[in-house]
Motif scaffolding. Structure first.
Motif, PDB file in Angstrom:
ATOM      1  N   VAL A 176     -29.251 -16.146 -12.180  1.00  0.00           N
ATOM      2  CA  VAL A 176     -28.160 -15.205 -11.893  1.00  0.00           C
ATOM      3  C   VAL A 176     -27.428 -14.569 -13.059  1.00  0.00           C
ATOM      4  O   VAL A 176     -27.250 -13.393 -13.019  1.00  0.00           O
ATOM      5  N   ASN A 177     -27.043 -15.816 -13.700  1.00  0.00           N
ATOM      6  CA  ASN A 177     -26.133 -15.275 -14.850  1.00  0.00           C
ATOM      7  C   ASN A 177     -26.829 -14.367 -16.023  1.00  0.00           C
ATOM      8  O   ASN A 177     -26.366 -13.505 -16.520  1.00  0.00           O
ATOM      9  N   LEU A 178     -27.924 -14.407 -16.350  1.00  0.00           N
ATOM     10  CA  LEU A 178     -28.961 -13.843 -17.260  1.00  0.00           C
ATOM     11  C   LEU A 178     -29.279 -12.335 -16.760  1.00  0.00           C
ATOM     12  O   LEU A 178     -29.365 -11.487 -17.429  1.00  0.00           O
ATOM     13  N   SER A 179     -29.115 -12.102 -15.363  1.00  0.00           N
ATOM     14  CA  SER A 179     -29.417 -10.913 -14.658  1.00  0.00           C
ATOM     15  C   SER A 179     -28.182  -9.878 -14.694  1.00  0.00           C
ATOM     16  O   SER A 179     -28.341  -9.104 -14.321  1.00  0.00           O
ATOM     17  N   GLN A 180     -26.894 -10.561 -15.084  1.00  0.00           N
ATOM     18  CA  GLN A 180     -25.921  -9.747 -14.945  1.00  0.00           C
ATOM     19  C   GLN A 180     -25.539  -9.069 -16.309  1.00  0.00           C
ATOM     20  O   GLN A 180     -25.734  -9.933 -17.296  1.00  0.00           O
ATOM     21  N   ASP A 181     -24.887  -7.977 -16.356  1.00  0.00           N
ATOM     22  CA  ASP A 181     -24.496  -7.375 -17.495  1.00  0.00           C
ATOM     23  C   ASP A 181     -23.016  -7.438 -18.098  1.00  0.00           C
ATOM     24  O   ASP A 181     -22.589  -7.166 -19.069  1.00  0.00           O
ATOM     25  N   GLN A 182     -22.360  -8.182 -17.041  1.00  0.00           N
ATOM     26  CA  GLN A 182     -20.725  -7.960 -16.893  1.00  0.00           C
ATOM     27  C   GLN A 182     -20.200  -9.113 -18.271  1.00  0.00           C
ATOM     28  O   GLN A 182     -18.961  -9.400 -18.230  1.00  0.00           O
ATOM     29  N   TRP A 183     -21.082 -10.299 -18.541  1.00  0.00           N
ATOM     30  CA  TRP A 183     -20.603 -11.392 -19.372  1.00  0.00           C
ATOM     31  C   TRP A 183     -20.623 -10.871 -20.938  1.00  0.00           C
ATOM     32  O   TRP A 183     -21.515 -10.623 -21.204  1.00  0.00           O
ATOM     33  N   SER A 184     -19.629 -11.299 -21.378  1.00  0.00           N
ATOM     34  CA  SER A 184     -19.963 -11.279 -22.964  1.00  0.00           C
ATOM     35  C   SER A 184     -20.741 -12.219 -23.709  1.00  0.00           C
ATOM     36  O   SER A 184     -21.108 -13.307 -23.010  1.00  0.00           O
ATOM     37  N   ALA A 185     -21.311 -12.118 -24.806  1.00  0.00           N
ATOM     38  CA  ALA A 185     -22.287 -12.806 -25.369  1.00  0.00           C
ATOM     39  C   ALA A 185     -21.651 -14.335 -25.717  1.00  0.00           C
ATOM     40  O   ALA A 185     -22.289 -15.483 -25.400  1.00  0.00           O
ATOM     41  N   GLY A 186     -20.389 -14.614 -25.950  1.00  0.00           N
ATOM     42  CA  GLY A 186     -19.472 -15.751 -26.122  1.00  0.00           C
ATOM     43  C   GLY A 186     -19.333 -16.447 -24.668  1.00  0.00           C
ATOM     44  O   GLY A 186     -19.842 -17.763 -24.763  1.00  0.00           O
ATOM     45  N   ALA A 187     -19.175 -15.603 -23.937  1.00  0.00           N
ATOM     46  CA  ALA A 187     -18.854 -16.356 -22.260  1.00  0.00           C
ATOM     47  C   ALA A 187     -20.183 -16.889 -21.993  1.00  0.00           C
ATOM     48  O   ALA A 187     -20.380 -17.979 -21.348  1.00  0.00           O
ATOM     49  N   ARG A 188     -21.405 -15.928 -22.107  1.00  0.00           N
ATOM     50  CA  ARG A 188     -22.637 -16.141 -21.603  1.00  0.00           C
ATOM     51  C   ARG A 188     -23.279 -17.448 -22.516  1.00  0.00           C
ATOM     52  O   ARG A 188     -23.844 -18.721 -21.857  1.00  0.00           O
ATOM     53  N   GLY A 189     -22.910 -17.675 -23.702  1.00  0.00           N
ATOM     54  CA  GLY A 189     -23.405 -18.709 -24.243  1.00  0.00           C
ATOM     55  C   GLY A 189     -22.579 -20.279 -24.117  1.00  0.00           C
ATOM     56  O   GLY A 189     -23.207 -21.163 -24.093  1.00  0.00           O
ATOM     57  N   VAL A 190     -21.328 -20.005 -23.873  1.00  0.00           N
ATOM     58  CA  VAL A 190     -20.896 -21.185 -23.321  1.00  0.00           C
ATOM     59  C   VAL A 190     -21.212 -21.682 -21.906  1.00  0.00           C
ATOM     60  O   VAL A 190     -21.168 -22.949 -21.830  1.00  0.00           O
ATOM     61  N   PHE A 191     -21.524 -20.644 -20.914  1.00  0.00           N
ATOM     62  CA  PHE A 191     -21.930 -21.118 -19.825  1.00  0.00           C
ATOM     63  C   PHE A 191     -23.263 -21.691 -19.984  1.00  0.00           C
ATOM     64  O   PHE A 191     -23.610 -22.798 -19.283  1.00  0.00           O
ATOM     65  N   LEU A 192     -24.238 -21.494 -20.953  1.00  0.00           N
ATOM     66  CA  LEU A 192     -25.460 -21.748 -21.075  1.00  0.00           C
ATOM     67  C   LEU A 192     -25.287 -23.233 -21.443  1.00  0.00           C
ATOM     68  O   LEU A 192     -26.356 -24.322 -21.315  1.00  0.00           O
ATOM     69  N   VAL A 193     -24.510 -23.670 -22.764  1.00  0.00           N
ATOM     70  CA  VAL A 193     -24.337 -24.769 -23.193  1.00  0.00           C
ATOM     71  C   VAL A 193     -23.970 -25.806 -22.149  1.00  0.00           C
ATOM     72  O   VAL A 193     -24.258 -26.737 -22.052  1.00  0.00           O
TER      73      VAL A 193
END
Length: 153
Positions: A36-53
């Protein structure tokens, strides 16, 4: 048959299966959340990286719980004790997921699944007397070895 030729009680089989199911629920929740997170465009690259870690740690925990269920089924006392320590924290984490999801207006399937299955696993691995007796057993020891007397009789 299990360790020491003692039959494994059905409650141990059920508890180990429920513990492994908790691991599967955790892994499934992480996989769904990442998709779900990867399908959304509203997250910044840094926030997405923290989420994935952070989710990688949760994924490793879920895989550990899954393997722990297998070790409990095999009759490993250390795995049973570790499961009894981990399950209350898993229930707490699942309740937190349930609350966060419910407050956001969604249906808390993942949190409810983790809480219900973890609670059932904890009850199944602690309440039946046969389960406690199975893990409290003492393993068979080999015959004692005679001390070496240095060649004297």
């Amino acid at each position: 048959m299990a360790y020491g030729d003692q039959p494994r009680p059905r409650s141990v089989e059920i508890g180990a299966s429920l513990l492994a199911t908790v691991g599967v629920c955790i892994v499934g929740r992480v996989a769904y959340g990442v998709a779900v997170n990867l399908s959304q465009d509203q997250w910044s690259a840094g926030a997405r990286g923290v989420f994935l870690v952070l989710n990688s740690f949760v994924l490793l925990f879920g895989l550990f719980v899954l393997l722990l269920g297998d070790q409990v089924r095999r009759g490993r006392t250390w795995a049973w004790i570790t499961g009894l320590v981990i399950l209350p924290f898993t229930i707490l984490f699942g309740a937190l997921l349930l609350l966060i999801t419910a407050l956001s207006g969604a249906i808390p399937w993942a949190g409810a699944g983790v809480v219900l299955v973890a609670t059932a696993a904890l009850i199944t691995l602690t309440a039946p007397r046969a389960t406690r007796a199975y893990f409290a057993r003492t393993p068979a020891h080999p015959a004692p070895v005679q001390a070496w007397s240095g060649g004297r009789s």
